[in-house]
Design a protein around this motif. Structure first.
Motif, PDB file in Angstrom:
ATOM      1  N   LYS A 235      -2.342 -25.012 -27.144  1.00 30.73           N
ATOM      2  CA  LYS A 235      -1.897 -23.666 -27.549  1.00 30.73           C
ATOM      3  C   LYS A 235      -0.403 -23.477 -27.350  1.00 30.73           C
ATOM      4  O   LYS A 235       0.222 -22.652 -28.016  1.00 30.73           O
ATOM      5  CB  LYS A 235      -2.676 -22.597 -26.782  1.00 30.73           C
ATOM      6  CG  LYS A 235      -4.097 -22.415 -27.275  1.00 30.73           C
ATOM      7  CD  LYS A 235      -4.791 -21.235 -26.636  1.00 30.73           C
ATOM      8  CE  LYS A 235      -5.092 -21.453 -25.175  1.00 30.73           C
ATOM      9  NZ  LYS A 235      -5.892 -20.332 -24.613  1.00 30.73           N
ATOM     10  N   ASP A 251     -10.186 -19.577 -29.843  1.00 31.80           N
ATOM     11  CA  ASP A 251      -8.791 -19.778 -30.245  1.00 31.80           C
ATOM     12  C   ASP A 251      -8.679 -20.047 -31.743  1.00 31.80           C
ATOM     13  O   ASP A 251      -7.684 -19.653 -32.379  1.00 31.80           O
ATOM     14  CB  ASP A 251      -8.183 -20.935 -29.458  1.00 31.80           C
ATOM     15  CG  ASP A 251      -8.002 -20.597 -27.990  1.00 31.80           C
ATOM     16  OD1 ASP A 251      -7.383 -19.566 -27.685  1.00 31.80           O
ATOM     17  OD2 ASP A 251      -8.500 -21.360 -27.139  1.00 31.80           O
ATOM     18  N   ARG A 256      -4.912 -18.907 -32.930  1.00 30.27           N
ATOM     19  CA  ARG A 256      -3.990 -19.557 -31.996  1.00 30.27           C
ATOM     20  C   ARG A 256      -3.973 -21.071 -32.192  1.00 30.27           C
ATOM     21  O   ARG A 256      -2.993 -21.736 -31.900  1.00 30.27           O
ATOM     22  CB  ARG A 256      -4.375 -19.220 -30.550  1.00 30.27           C
ATOM     23  CG  ARG A 256      -4.167 -17.760 -30.183  1.00 30.27           C
ATOM     24  CD  ARG A 256      -4.477 -17.505 -28.725  1.00 30.27           C
ATOM     25  NE  ARG A 256      -5.906 -17.602 -28.453  1.00 30.27           N
ATOM     26  CZ  ARG A 256      -6.754 -16.586 -28.489  1.00 30.27           C
ATOM     27  NH1 ARG A 256      -6.301 -15.368 -28.823  1.00 30.27           N
ATOM     28  NH2 ARG A 256      -8.037 -16.739 -28.219  1.00 30.27           N
TER      29      ARG A 256
END
Length: 296
Positions: A235, A251, A256
């Motif tokens: 990330k 995520d 992300r």
């Protein structure tokens, strides 16, 4: 030590009743059998345990000493039996489980929560370790069972262990939009040119990836111990990582991270229940494994 413990039972009943006839009625055996049992015990111990009185029989000082110790011993035996009944009824005892962070979070944790809700008296011990360590703990008897991810290990390592598939999982590569790998099919040779973040070599996930693509094809810039760390590094744009899709789902949905579409997709693998074949499972472990099998 006296080999025939029934003699001690006869002695305690007679001492409590203060009468051979009363003890015989209570134990549903004949008076001669009671008298013979006491005589045999006195002979083996080499002391007199009773003397006759106008009201029946009473203990000698040696008999009183024996009664005190036997009463304590039999109370401990009864306490042990009660404890075993509690364990069998899941009112107490210990459940020892082994699991990696991935198998624990995405498979086992819901079952553990429900088990604890139903049987709060059972102590839970969860050992968080990669698959090879979990298998070693099972073979050593340090845990009752584990949930591992394929591959489980060499055949020689798992011959003594029952392995039951319980859930399919998918390994994927992910990265941030920092890397030009999104929105197209990517060959593994191109992917290998970017900084790779992979789990350590002794983990089952790393072994699976290396076996599929070939040893030496993927040379990580960074090796980490847990999937949580893989995500955190990825990330931040530090590199490209390989992760089980469930682990990265939040995520991915939040944007992300992005899934890299490979020309050669990684085949799915499975979570596996693992426990020793030849040893009976403790009551708590058997109950939880039974619940898992019901949902397979």
């Amino acid at each position: 030590m006296i080999q025939n413990l029934d003699l001690y039972t006869v002695f305690l009943h007679t001492a409590r009743c203060g009468s051979i006839s009363h003890a015989a009625r209570e134990m549903h055996i004949s008076q001669p059998a009671i008298s013979l049992g006491i005589a045999k015990l006195e002979e083996e111990l080499g002391v007199k345990l009773f003397f006759r009185t106008n009201r029946g029989i009473s203990l000698t000082s040696e008999g009183e000493t024996l009664r005190e110790h036997l009463s304590s011993a039999f109370a401990m035996i009864e306490a042990g039996e009660d404890k075993l009944r509690d364990i069998a009824g899941l009112r107490s005892g210990t459940l020892r489980i082994g699991a990696s962070d991935m198998t624990l979070r995405f498979f086992l944790l819901d079952y553990i929560q429900r088990f604890h809700d139903h049987f709060p008296g059972v102590k839970l011990t969860v050992t968080n370790a990669p698959t090879p360590s979990t298998l070693a703990a099972i073979r050593s008897g340090l845990i009752d069972f584990g949930v591992i991810s394929e591959p489980g290990g060499d055949d020689e390592d798992t011959d003594s262990i029952e392995l039951i598939p319980v859930r399919e999982i998918h390994d994927i590569f992910v990265c941030t939009d920092k890397y030009p790998l999104i929105g197209r099919k990517v060959d593994i040779s191109e992917l290998a040119k970017y900084p790779l973040i992979l789990l350590e070599r002794e983990t089952s996930t790393r072994r699976y990836i290396d076996n599929f693509f070939g040893t030496g094809v993927l040379n990580p810039a960074i090796e980490l111990a847990t999937s949580d760390l893989l995500l955190e590094f990825a990330k931040r744009g530090i590199g490209v990582t390989c992760i089980v899709e469930d682990f990265a789902r939040a995520d991915l949905e939040a944007g992300r991270l992005h899934k890299i579409e490979l020309k050669k997709e990684i085949p799915p693998r499975r979570f596996m229940l693992a426990y020793l074949k030849k040893l009976p499972l403790p009551a708590a472990a058997g109950n939880l494994i039974g619940e898992i099998k019901k949902n397979m």
